[in-house]
Scaffold this motif. Structure first.
Motif, mmCIF file in Angstrom:
data_model
loop_
_atom_site.group_PDB
_atom_site.id
_atom_site.type_symbol
_atom_site.label_atom_id
_atom_site.label_comp_id
_atom_site.label_asym_id
_atom_site.label_seq_id
_atom_site.Cartn_x
_atom_site.Cartn_y
_atom_site.Cartn_z
ATOM 1 N N LEU A 1 0.823 -1.207 0.000
ATOM 2 C CA LEU A 1 0.000 0.000 0.000
ATOM 3 C C LEU A 1 0.862 1.263 0.000
ATOM 4 C CD1 LEU A 1 -2.845 -1.021 2.493
ATOM 5 C CD2 LEU A 1 -2.963 -0.882 -0.009
ATOM 6 N N ASN A 2 1.927 1.241 0.796
ATOM 7 C CA ASN A 2 2.814 2.396 0.852
ATOM 8 C C ASN A 2 3.467 2.650 -0.505
ATOM 9 O OD1 ASN A 2 5.875 3.278 1.216
ATOM 10 N ND2 ASN A 2 4.759 4.226 2.898
ATOM 11 N N TRP A 3 4.038 1.635 -1.101
ATOM 12 C CA TRP A 3 4.704 1.797 -2.395
ATOM 13 C C TRP A 3 3.702 2.160 -3.481
ATOM 14 C CZ3 TRP A 3 9.484 -1.547 -3.872
ATOM 15 C CH2 TRP A 3 10.467 -1.422 -2.874
ATOM 16 N N GLY A 4 2.532 1.554 -3.462
ATOM 17 C CA GLY A 4 1.520 1.861 -4.460
ATOM 18 C C GLY A 4 1.084 3.313 -4.394
ATOM 19 N N PHE A 5 0.863 3.803 -3.159
ATOM 20 C CA PHE A 5 0.452 5.204 -2.990
ATOM 21 C C PHE A 5 1.526 6.150 -3.499
ATOM 22 C CE2 PHE A 5 0.761 9.121 -0.553
ATOM 23 C CZ PHE A 5 -0.496 9.675 -0.765
ATOM 24 N N TRP A 6 2.776 5.933 -3.076
ATOM 25 C CA TRP A 6 3.817 6.878 -3.428
ATOM 26 C C TRP A 6 4.203 6.810 -4.902
ATOM 27 C CZ3 TRP A 6 4.329 11.057 -1.113
ATOM 28 C CH2 TRP A 6 4.182 11.159 0.279
ATOM 29 N N PHE A 7 4.154 5.632 -5.507
ATOM 30 C CA PHE A 7 4.451 5.575 -6.941
ATOM 31 C C PHE A 7 3.386 6.339 -7.720
ATOM 32 C CE2 PHE A 7 4.800 3.960 -11.234
ATOM 33 C CZ PHE A 7 6.185 3.889 -11.409
ATOM 34 N N GLY A 8 2.123 6.158 -7.317
ATOM 35 C CA GLY A 8 1.048 6.883 -7.983
ATOM 36 C C GLY A 8 1.169 8.386 -7.798
ATOM 37 N N ALA A 9 1.505 8.810 -6.577
ATOM 38 C CA ALA A 9 1.645 10.244 -6.295
ATOM 39 C C ALA A 9 2.807 10.842 -7.085
ATOM 40 C CB ALA A 9 1.858 10.458 -4.804
ATOM 41 N N PHE A 10 3.942 10.131 -7.143
ATOM 42 C CA PHE A 10 5.099 10.633 -7.887
ATOM 43 C C PHE A 10 4.827 10.651 -9.388
ATOM 44 C CE2 PHE A 10 7.939 8.856 -4.284
ATOM 45 C CZ PHE A 10 7.704 9.989 -3.530
ATOM 46 N N TYR A 11 4.106 9.646 -9.855
ATOM 47 C CA TYR A 11 3.766 9.603 -11.277
ATOM 48 C C TYR A 11 2.931 10.820 -11.672
ATOM 49 C CZ TYR A 11 1.547 8.302 -15.644
ATOM 50 O OH TYR A 11 1.094 8.319 -16.930
ATOM 51 N N ILE B 1 4.466 18.169 -13.847
ATOM 52 C CA ILE B 1 5.567 19.131 -13.919
ATOM 53 C C ILE B 1 6.486 18.880 -15.111
ATOM 54 C CG2 ILE B 1 7.579 20.052 -12.708
ATOM 55 C CD1 ILE B 1 6.212 19.400 -10.077
ATOM 56 N N PHE B 2 6.839 17.618 -15.359
ATOM 57 C CA PHE B 2 7.855 17.298 -16.365
ATOM 58 C C PHE B 2 7.303 16.554 -17.584
ATOM 59 C CE2 PHE B 2 9.993 17.246 -12.176
ATOM 60 C CZ PHE B 2 10.944 18.234 -12.379
ATOM 61 N N ASN B 3 6.030 16.210 -17.541
ATOM 62 C CA ASN B 3 5.421 15.395 -18.603
ATOM 63 C C ASN B 3 6.120 14.040 -18.740
ATOM 64 O OD1 ASN B 3 3.407 15.050 -20.566
ATOM 65 N ND2 ASN B 3 4.820 15.577 -22.217
ATOM 66 N N ASP B 4 6.614 13.541 -17.601
ATOM 67 C CA ASP B 4 7.278 12.227 -17.561
ATOM 68 C C ASP B 4 7.048 11.613 -16.184
ATOM 69 O OD1 ASP B 4 8.799 9.973 -17.823
ATOM 70 O OD2 ASP B 4 10.706 10.996 -18.193
ATOM 71 N N GLY B 5 5.850 11.100 -15.973
ATOM 72 C CA GLY B 5 5.507 10.540 -14.669
ATOM 73 C C GLY B 5 6.310 9.309 -14.319
ATOM 74 N N ILE B 6 6.512 8.409 -15.291
ATOM 75 C CA ILE B 6 7.262 7.182 -15.035
ATOM 76 C C ILE B 6 8.712 7.506 -14.665
ATOM 77 C CG2 ILE B 6 8.227 5.110 -16.096
ATOM 78 C CD1 ILE B 6 5.332 4.753 -15.390
#
Length: 361
Positions: free
Chosen positions: A212-222, A228-233
């Protein structure tokens, strides 16, 4: 025997020899123990140390994807700030000052949960907190799980070789260990479950929290990277990759923070003389970890006591206190200045006058 004499699972090479001296195992002995502690086929009670290292290496693909497919100097800068400052400070805030030392109290479970998951989760509370109590009780002595005098590898692999709790505690002792962790929000195993899994926390809860922690933060960073950068991945992989660097690097801290087994304490800077801990500029500024000060007052929410000693972890606690997220906290700055800094300055001044009188004579 006191609880901290046996609360950790002793390594096969032991903590001390028959004369009571620290055992300094060879690299081969340390690596053999590391392999044994990660072998879940030999013993299912190795699940937590195995999961801890699997978690570390699960971060590597993110780092490779960033480096080879989405490299961007802005992402490098973001990863540096995220790993070195945000993750470093969070480690001090959550694992060090709260989970281990209870230096402050939260208003409610919401603020505790937010603080716990403020960054990508790469460290388990149980492995850190219980062993860190032992570290303070036996600092730089046999039984210290990351005794710098035993060498770099001894410290680097300590989370597997030396930090897991003893798997053969009595029910009374197990309950005492659980009591050390109750404020952290970790739901403890029953004694029967502990005997099965060899841990306070359960595999199911740890794996669910991790996912859950990794899923939330990967989604938020994406989403942030896409906006901002047009490069979520690329942005998400850069920050997750930087988490690998921090998680691997933090395993070296106590070796460095205790002078690599040598006395590197400086008069007027490192006032604690009961162990080899030292104040270092880099961990101090990026994570609020003024280690010698911390060993003087481990239960203090602040360890940056002097004007130049920036303490970002304490800034977070103070901020939460101002907005009502933290009920109370302990601050030992006044005691430090009165008991150590002021006497040092007075002695330095007296020595200066003495030198002047000698010269005049």
């Amino acid at each position: 025997m006191a609880l901290f004499d046996y609360v950790l699972e002793p390594p096969s090479y032991g903590w001390k020899d028959e004369q009571g001296n620290l055992v300094k195992p060879t690299p081969a002995m340390i690596l053999k123990e590391f392999s044994r502690r990660l072998n879940i086929f030999r013993c299912r009670k190795n699940w937590m140390t195995f999961t801890s290292w699997v978690q570390l290496f699960c971060l590597l693909p993110f780092l490779f994807v960033f480096l080879f497919y989405h490299f961007n100097w802005w992402f490098v800068a973001a990863g540096f700030v995220y790993s070195m400052i945000l993750m470093g400070t969070h480690g001090t805030i959550w694992y060090h000052r709260y989970c281990t030392h209870g230096a402050y109290t939260f208003k409610n479970k919401f603020w505790r949960f937010v603080t716990q998951h403020l960054v990508i989760k790469t460290v388990f509370e149980e492995i850190y907190a219980v062993s860190h109590h032992v570290h303070h009780a036996k600092s730089d002595e046999p039984g210290d799980p990351y005794n710098a005098s035993a060498g770099f590898l001894y410290c680097f692999l300590a989370d597997a070789n030396h930090q897991p709790i003893n798997r053969n505690l009595s029910e009374e002792d197990y309950n005492r260990v659980v009591n050390l962790m109750k404020h952290t929000g970790v739901t403890p195993n029953s004694y029967a479950q502990y005997k099965r899994w060899g841990s306070i926390d359960s595999p199911a809860r740890v794996l669910l929290s991790w996912a859950l922690n990794w899923g939330f933060w990967f989604g938020a960073f994406y989403l942030l990277g896409q906006f901002i950068f047009n490069d979520g991945i690329g942005f998400a992989c850069a920050l997750f990759g930087s988490a690998f660097v921090w998680t691997a690097g933090v395993r070296t801290f106590n070796y460095e923070g205790h002078g690599k087994g040598k006395d590197k304490r400086v008069d007027g800077v490192d006032h604690n003389r009961k162990d080899m801990s030292i104040n270092q500029i880099w961990p101090g500024y990026v994570a609020g970890e003024w280690h010698n000060n911390h060993h003087l007052y481990p239960a203090s929410a602040r360890s940056g006591f002097l004007p130049y000693q920036l303490d970002l972890a304490y800034c977070y606690v103070r901020l939460l206190s101002l907005i009502g997220g933290v009920d109370s906290y302990r601050d030992a700055k006044k005691q430090f200045l009165e008991n150590y800094h002021a006497p040092y300055l007075a002695q330095k001044k007296a020595n200066g006058k003495l030198k002047e009188e000698v010269v005049e004579a």
